[in-house]
Design a protein around this motif. Structure first.
Motif, PDB file in Angstrom:
ATOM      1  N   TRP A 124       3.190 -44.373  44.799  1.00 17.52           N
ATOM      2  CA  TRP A 124       4.551 -45.365  44.936  1.00 17.52           C
ATOM      3  C   TRP A 124       3.416 -46.295  45.288  1.00 17.52           C
ATOM      4  O   TRP A 124       2.727 -46.404  46.108  1.00 17.52           O
ATOM      5  CB  TRP A 124       5.744 -45.572  45.664  1.00 17.52           C
ATOM      6  N   ASP A 125       4.385 -47.878  44.956  1.00 15.94           N
ATOM      7  CA  ASP A 125       3.907 -49.000  45.893  1.00 15.94           C
ATOM      8  C   ASP A 125       3.547 -49.339  47.271  1.00 15.94           C
ATOM      9  O   ASP A 125       4.374 -48.615  47.430  1.00 15.94           O
ATOM     10  CB  ASP A 125       4.373 -50.125  44.412  1.00 15.94           C
ATOM     11  N   GLY A 126       3.021 -49.456  47.410  1.00 17.73           N
ATOM     12  CA  GLY A 126       2.083 -49.244  49.026  1.00 17.73           C
ATOM     13  C   GLY A 126       2.030 -48.224  49.762  1.00 17.73           C
ATOM     14  O   GLY A 126       1.567 -48.542  50.439  1.00 17.73           O
ATOM     15  N   THR A 127       1.324 -46.961  48.403  1.00 20.52           N
ATOM     16  CA  THR A 127       1.138 -45.858  49.384  1.00 20.52           C
ATOM     17  C   THR A 127      -0.105 -45.856  48.744  1.00 20.52           C
ATOM     18  O   THR A 127      -0.316 -44.223  49.426  1.00 20.52           O
ATOM     19  CB  THR A 127       2.626 -44.789  49.229  1.00 20.52           C
ATOM     20  N   LEU A 128      -0.442 -46.338  47.334  1.00 19.21           N
ATOM     21  CA  LEU A 128      -1.748 -46.205  47.048  1.00 19.21           C
ATOM     22  C   LEU A 128      -2.786 -45.286  47.747  1.00 19.21           C
ATOM     23  O   LEU A 128      -3.367 -43.846  47.763  1.00 19.21           O
ATOM     24  CB  LEU A 128      -2.414 -47.670  46.163  1.00 19.21           C
ATOM     25  N   ARG A 129      -3.276 -45.559  48.847  1.00 17.60           N
ATOM     26  CA  ARG A 129      -4.974 -45.416  49.750  1.00 17.60           C
ATOM     27  C   ARG A 129      -4.258 -43.463  49.934  1.00 17.60           C
ATOM     28  O   ARG A 129      -5.227 -42.924  50.277  1.00 17.60           O
ATOM     29  CB  ARG A 129      -4.520 -46.688  50.728  1.00 17.60           C
ATOM     30  N   GLN A 130      -3.194 -43.914  50.609  1.00 16.02           N
ATOM     31  CA  GLN A 130      -2.325 -42.405  51.688  1.00 16.02           C
ATOM     32  C   GLN A 130      -2.369 -41.440  50.302  1.00 16.02           C
ATOM     33  O   GLN A 130      -3.073 -40.416  50.307  1.00 16.02           O
ATOM     34  CB  GLN A 130      -1.374 -42.433  51.972  1.00 16.02           C
ATOM     35  N   PHE A 131      -1.954 -42.268  48.878  1.00 17.63           N
ATOM     36  CA  PHE A 131      -1.715 -41.335  48.213  1.00 17.63           C
ATOM     37  C   PHE A 131      -3.037 -40.702  47.334  1.00 17.63           C
ATOM     38  O   PHE A 131      -3.235 -39.364  47.174  1.00 17.63           O
ATOM     39  CB  PHE A 131      -1.056 -42.042  46.587  1.00 17.63           C
ATOM     40  N   GLU A 132      -4.054 -41.625  47.366  1.00 21.43           N
ATOM     41  CA  GLU A 132      -5.155 -41.185  46.553  1.00 21.43           C
ATOM     42  C   GLU A 132      -5.775 -40.620  47.405  1.00 21.43           C
ATOM     43  O   GLU A 132      -6.642 -38.998  47.059  1.00 21.43           O
ATOM     44  CB  GLU A 132      -6.547 -42.331  46.329  1.00 21.43           C
ATOM     45  N   LYS A 133      -5.913 -40.528  49.019  1.00 21.30           N
ATOM     46  CA  LYS A 133      -6.121 -39.661  49.606  1.00 21.30           C
ATOM     47  C   LYS A 133      -6.128 -38.068  49.343  1.00 21.30           C
ATOM     48  O   LYS A 133      -6.984 -36.975  49.683  1.00 21.30           O
ATOM     49  CB  LYS A 133      -6.631 -40.161  51.523  1.00 21.30           C
ATOM     50  N   SER A 134      -4.558 -38.339  50.068  1.00 22.11           N
ATOM     51  CA  SER A 134      -4.320 -36.399  49.221  1.00 22.11           C
ATOM     52  C   SER A 134      -4.469 -35.438  47.999  1.00 22.11           C
ATOM     53  O   SER A 134      -4.486 -34.587  48.222  1.00 22.11           O
ATOM     54  CB  SER A 134      -2.592 -36.708  49.227  1.00 22.11           C
ATOM     55  N   VAL A 135      -4.328 -36.409  46.933  1.00 20.00           N
ATOM     56  CA  VAL A 135      -4.754 -36.766  45.630  1.00 20.00           C
ATOM     57  C   VAL A 135      -6.389 -35.871  45.663  1.00 20.00           C
ATOM     58  O   VAL A 135      -6.294 -34.355  44.680  1.00 20.00           O
ATOM     59  CB  VAL A 135      -4.236 -37.338  44.747  1.00 20.00           C
ATOM     60  N   SER A 136      -7.174 -36.527  45.816  1.00 27.71           N
ATOM     61  CA  SER A 136      -8.184 -35.985  45.570  1.00 27.71           C
ATOM     62  C   SER A 136      -8.521 -34.871  47.352  1.00 27.71           C
ATOM     63  O   SER A 136      -9.202 -34.137  46.303  1.00 27.71           O
ATOM     64  CB  SER A 136      -9.423 -37.516  46.855  1.00 27.71           C
ATOM     65  N   LEU A 142      -1.098 -28.806  42.363  1.00 24.25           N
ATOM     66  CA  LEU A 142      -1.345 -30.390  43.161  1.00 24.25           C
ATOM     67  C   LEU A 142       0.159 -30.401  43.574  1.00 24.25           C
ATOM     68  O   LEU A 142       1.416 -30.182  42.733  1.00 24.25           O
ATOM     69  CB  LEU A 142      -1.572 -30.952  42.170  1.00 24.25           C
ATOM     70  N   SER A 143       0.854 -30.310  44.388  1.00 25.06           N
ATOM     71  CA  SER A 143       1.128 -30.618  45.308  1.00 25.06           C
ATOM     72  C   SER A 143       1.456 -32.253  45.671  1.00 25.06           C
ATOM     73  O   SER A 143      -0.005 -32.784  47.067  1.00 25.06           O
ATOM     74  CB  SER A 143       1.607 -29.395  47.010  1.00 25.06           C
ATOM     75  N   VAL A 144       2.328 -33.263  44.634  1.00 26.51           N
ATOM     76  CA  VAL A 144       2.480 -34.334  45.500  1.00 26.51           C
ATOM     77  C   VAL A 144       4.017 -34.935  46.518  1.00 26.51           C
ATOM     78  O   VAL A 144       4.874 -34.751  45.843  1.00 26.51           O
ATOM     79  CB  VAL A 144       2.386 -35.228  44.083  1.00 26.51           C
ATOM     80  N   ASP A 145       3.208 -35.552  47.403  1.00 28.15           N
ATOM     81  CA  ASP A 145       4.073 -35.724  48.785  1.00 28.15           C
ATOM     82  C   ASP A 145       5.007 -36.838  48.025  1.00 28.15           C
ATOM     83  O   ASP A 145       5.171 -37.946  47.635  1.00 28.15           O
ATOM     84  CB  ASP A 145       3.643 -36.463  50.100  1.00 28.15           C
ATOM     85  N   PRO A 146       6.499 -36.575  47.256  1.00 27.01           N
ATOM     86  CA  PRO A 146       7.428 -37.254  47.813  1.00 27.01           C
ATOM     87  C   PRO A 146       7.884 -38.643  48.087  1.00 27.01           C
ATOM     88  O   PRO A 146       7.908 -39.937  47.516  1.00 27.01           O
ATOM     89  CB  PRO A 146       8.775 -36.572  47.484  1.00 27.01           C
ATOM     90  N   ASP A 147       6.871 -38.721  49.632  1.00 27.71           N
ATOM     91  CA  ASP A 147       6.498 -40.360  50.128  1.00 27.71           C
ATOM     92  C   ASP A 147       5.933 -41.229  49.185  1.00 27.71           C
ATOM     93  O   ASP A 147       6.139 -41.769  49.336  1.00 27.71           O
ATOM     94  CB  ASP A 147       7.044 -39.721  51.365  1.00 27.71           C
ATOM     95  N   LEU A 148       5.162 -40.379  48.543  1.00 30.19           N
ATOM     96  CA  LEU A 148       4.172 -40.887  48.218  1.00 30.19           C
ATOM     97  C   LEU A 148       3.773 -41.389  46.846  1.00 30.19           C
ATOM     98  O   LEU A 148       3.499 -42.064  46.186  1.00 30.19           O
ATOM     99  CB  LEU A 148       2.572 -40.353  48.927  1.00 30.19           C
ATOM    100  N   GLY A 149       4.126 -40.266  45.868  1.00 31.72           N
ATOM    101  CA  GLY A 149       3.988 -40.224  44.595  1.00 31.72           C
ATOM    102  C   GLY A 149       5.227 -39.466  43.741  1.00 31.72           C
ATOM    103  O   GLY A 149       5.778 -38.484  44.638  1.00 31.72           O
ATOM    104  N   CYS A 150       4.505 -39.225  42.700  1.00 28.18           N
ATOM    105  CA  CYS A 150       5.226 -38.338  41.746  1.00 28.18           C
ATOM    106  C   CYS A 150       4.202 -37.455  41.146  1.00 28.18           C
ATOM    107  O   CYS A 150       3.419 -38.091  40.652  1.00 28.18           O
ATOM    108  CB  CYS A 150       6.795 -38.752  41.592  1.00 28.18           C
ATOM    109  N   SER A 151       4.454 -35.992  40.311  1.00 28.01           N
ATOM    110  CA  SER A 151       3.755 -35.780  38.931  1.00 28.01           C
ATOM    111  C   SER A 151       4.521 -35.618  38.085  1.00 28.01           C
ATOM    112  O   SER A 151       5.900 -34.866  38.346  1.00 28.01           O
ATOM    113  CB  SER A 151       2.988 -34.326  39.563  1.00 28.01           C
ATOM    114  N   VAL A 152       4.296 -35.825  36.837  1.00 25.38           N
ATOM    115  CA  VAL A 152       5.129 -35.402  35.758  1.00 25.38           C
ATOM    116  C   VAL A 152       4.277 -34.737  34.618  1.00 25.38           C
ATOM    117  O   VAL A 152       3.111 -35.436  34.207  1.00 25.38           O
ATOM    118  CB  VAL A 152       6.027 -36.625  35.049  1.00 25.38           C
TER     119      VAL A 152
END
Length: 167
Positions: free
Chosen positions: A25-37, A80-90
Protein backbone atom coordinates in the motif's frame (compact mmCIF):
# COMPACT_ATOMS: atom_id res chain seq x y z
CA UNK A 1 -1.06 -26.42 -21.26
CA UNK A 2 2.23 -27.31 -22.93
CA UNK A 3 3.35 -27.15 -26.53
CA UNK A 4 6.66 -26.93 -28.30
CA UNK A 5 7.88 -25.74 -31.69
CA UNK A 6 11.49 -26.45 -32.45
CA UNK A 7 13.91 -26.29 -35.32
CA UNK A 8 17.66 -26.08 -35.51
CA UNK A 9 17.52 -22.27 -35.33
CA UNK A 10 14.47 -21.58 -33.15
CA UNK A 11 12.54 -23.04 -30.25
CA UNK A 12 9.24 -21.97 -28.72
CA UNK A 13 7.54 -23.62 -25.77
CA UNK A 14 4.24 -22.68 -24.20
CA UNK A 15 3.46 -23.61 -20.61
CA UNK A 16 1.36 -22.58 -17.65
CA UNK A 17 2.86 -19.76 -15.62
CA UNK A 18 2.24 -20.06 -11.89
CA UNK A 19 2.60 -16.57 -10.47
CA UNK A 20 1.59 -14.49 -7.50
CA UNK A 21 1.26 -10.71 -7.53
CA UNK A 22 2.04 -8.87 -4.31
CA UNK A 23 1.64 -5.16 -3.79
CA UNK A 24 2.38 -2.78 -0.95
CA UNK A 25 0.00 0.00 0.00
CA UNK A 26 1.02 3.60 -0.53
CA UNK A 27 3.02 4.79 2.48
CA UNK A 28 3.92 1.26 3.71
CA UNK A 29 6.53 0.27 1.12
CA UNK A 30 9.52 0.07 3.46
CA UNK A 31 7.68 -2.11 6.01
CA UNK A 32 6.04 -4.17 3.26
CA UNK A 33 9.36 -4.91 1.56
CA UNK A 34 11.07 -5.79 4.83
CA UNK A 35 8.27 -8.22 5.70
CA UNK A 36 8.17 -9.85 2.23
CA UNK A 37 11.96 -10.09 2.04
CA UNK A 38 12.08 -11.84 5.43
CA UNK A 39 9.23 -14.16 4.45
CA UNK A 40 10.93 -15.18 1.18
CA UNK A 41 14.42 -15.31 2.67
CA UNK A 42 16.00 -13.12 0.00
CA UNK A 43 16.42 -9.52 -1.06
CA UNK A 44 13.84 -8.01 -3.39
CA UNK A 45 14.55 -6.34 -6.73
CA UNK A 46 15.20 -2.65 -6.09
CA UNK A 47 13.98 -1.05 -9.33
CA UNK A 48 11.25 -1.62 -11.90
CA UNK A 49 12.43 -4.24 -14.41
CA UNK A 50 14.98 -5.77 -12.04
CA UNK A 51 14.70 -9.47 -11.16
CA UNK A 52 16.00 -11.70 -8.37
CA UNK A 53 16.13 -15.49 -8.64
CA UNK A 54 15.79 -17.52 -5.43
CA UNK A 55 15.01 -21.24 -4.95
CA UNK A 56 12.86 -21.86 -8.02
CA UNK A 57 11.27 -18.45 -7.79
CA UNK A 58 11.81 -15.43 -10.00
CA UNK A 59 10.90 -12.17 -8.28
CA UNK A 60 10.20 -9.33 -10.73
CA UNK A 61 9.52 -5.72 -9.78
CA UNK A 62 6.91 -4.73 -12.35
CA UNK A 63 5.93 -1.40 -10.71
CA UNK A 64 7.28 0.65 -7.81
CA UNK A 65 5.04 -1.10 -5.25
CA UNK A 66 4.20 -4.30 -7.19
CA UNK A 67 6.12 -7.56 -7.50
CA UNK A 68 5.43 -10.74 -9.44
CA UNK A 69 6.61 -14.03 -7.99
CA UNK A 70 6.98 -16.41 -10.96
CA UNK A 71 7.44 -20.05 -10.01
CA UNK A 72 9.59 -22.47 -11.99
CA UNK A 73 7.81 -25.62 -13.15
CA UNK A 74 7.38 -28.01 -10.24
CA UNK A 75 8.17 -25.38 -7.59
CA UNK A 76 5.72 -25.02 -4.72
CA UNK A 77 4.37 -21.56 -4.00
CA UNK A 78 6.13 -19.99 -1.02
CA UNK A 79 4.29 -19.79 2.29
CA UNK A 80 3.80 -16.05 2.03
CA UNK A 81 1.60 -14.13 4.40
CA UNK A 82 1.19 -10.45 3.57
CA UNK A 83 0.00 -8.25 6.44
CA UNK A 84 -3.24 -6.67 5.12
CA UNK A 85 -2.20 -3.38 6.72
CA UNK A 86 0.90 -3.36 4.50
CA UNK A 87 -0.34 -4.83 1.21
CA UNK A 88 -1.98 -7.78 -0.50
CA UNK A 89 -1.25 -10.85 -2.59
CA UNK A 90 -3.26 -12.24 -5.49
CA UNK A 91 -2.62 -15.47 -7.43
CA UNK A 92 -2.55 -14.69 -11.18
CA UNK A 93 -1.34 -18.02 -12.56
CA UNK A 94 -4.70 -19.16 -13.90
CA UNK A 95 -4.73 -16.18 -16.24
CA UNK A 96 -1.14 -16.26 -17.54
CA UNK A 97 0.96 -18.41 -19.85
CA UNK A 98 4.72 -18.39 -20.38
CA UNK A 99 6.15 -18.43 -23.91
CA UNK A 100 9.84 -19.43 -23.86
CA UNK A 101 11.81 -18.65 -27.02
CA UNK A 102 15.39 -19.07 -28.13
CA UNK A 103 17.33 -18.78 -31.36
CA UNK A 104 19.91 -16.62 -33.09
CA UNK A 105 17.22 -14.57 -34.92
CA UNK A 106 14.92 -14.06 -31.94
CA UNK A 107 15.66 -10.32 -31.70
CA UNK A 108 14.78 -9.81 -35.37
CA UNK A 109 11.63 -11.92 -35.08
CA UNK A 110 10.37 -10.07 -32.02
CA UNK A 111 11.24 -6.63 -33.41
CA UNK A 112 8.20 -6.99 -35.67
CA UNK A 113 5.77 -7.44 -32.80
CA UNK A 114 7.04 -5.84 -29.57
CA UNK A 115 8.64 -2.47 -28.86
CA UNK A 116 11.68 -3.57 -26.89
CA UNK A 117 15.21 -2.65 -27.93
CA UNK A 118 17.05 -5.96 -27.55
CA UNK A 119 20.36 -4.10 -27.17
CA UNK A 120 19.25 -1.54 -24.55
CA UNK A 121 20.43 -1.95 -20.93
CA UNK A 122 16.78 -2.09 -19.81
CA UNK A 123 16.37 -5.30 -21.86
CA UNK A 124 19.64 -6.98 -20.85
CA UNK A 125 19.57 -10.61 -19.72
CA UNK A 126 17.88 -10.82 -16.32
CA UNK A 127 15.71 -7.73 -16.92
CA UNK A 128 11.95 -7.50 -17.46
CA UNK A 129 10.02 -4.95 -19.53
CA UNK A 130 6.27 -4.38 -19.73
CA UNK A 131 5.25 -3.93 -23.35
CA UNK A 132 2.49 -4.88 -25.74
CA UNK A 133 2.24 -7.49 -28.46
CA UNK A 134 -0.44 -6.59 -31.02
CA UNK A 135 -2.29 -4.45 -28.44
CA UNK A 136 -2.04 -7.16 -25.73
CA UNK A 137 -0.13 -6.31 -22.54
CA UNK A 138 2.78 -8.74 -22.02
CA UNK A 139 5.83 -8.97 -19.79
CA UNK A 140 9.07 -9.47 -21.76
CA UNK A 141 11.78 -11.23 -19.76
CA UNK A 142 15.23 -11.46 -21.29
CA UNK A 143 16.80 -14.76 -20.19
CA UNK A 144 19.95 -14.94 -22.31
CA UNK A 145 21.87 -13.56 -25.28
CA UNK A 146 19.46 -15.25 -27.70
CA UNK A 147 16.62 -16.24 -25.38
CA UNK A 148 13.59 -14.67 -23.74
CA UNK A 149 10.19 -15.33 -22.27
CA UNK A 150 6.89 -13.55 -22.68
CA UNK A 151 4.31 -13.81 -19.92
CA UNK A 152 1.00 -13.32 -21.68
CA UNK A 153 -2.72 -13.48 -20.86
CA UNK A 154 -4.00 -17.05 -21.31
CA UNK A 155 -6.80 -15.86 -23.60
CA UNK A 156 -4.23 -14.63 -26.16
CA UNK A 157 -1.55 -17.31 -25.76
CA UNK A 158 -2.62 -19.40 -28.75
CA UNK A 159 -2.80 -16.52 -31.23
CA UNK A 160 0.48 -14.97 -30.02
CA UNK A 161 2.38 -18.28 -30.09
CA UNK A 162 0.98 -19.07 -33.57
CA UNK A 163 2.09 -15.63 -34.80
CA UNK A 164 5.60 -16.17 -33.42
CA UNK A 165 5.84 -19.71 -34.82
CA UNK A 166 4.74 -18.49 -38.25
CA UNK A 167 7.32 -15.68 -38.13
Amino acid sequence: MASLTSSRDFSLSVADCPLIQIEGWDGTLRQFEKSVSASLGTKLPASVGETVRHQGLLIIRIAPRRLWLVLDEGTQAPALSVDPDLGCSVPLGEGRVRLKMAGPDIARLLSGCITVDWHAPAAAPGRAVQTSFHHVSVLFLRTGEAACELIVPRSFARSLSDWIADG
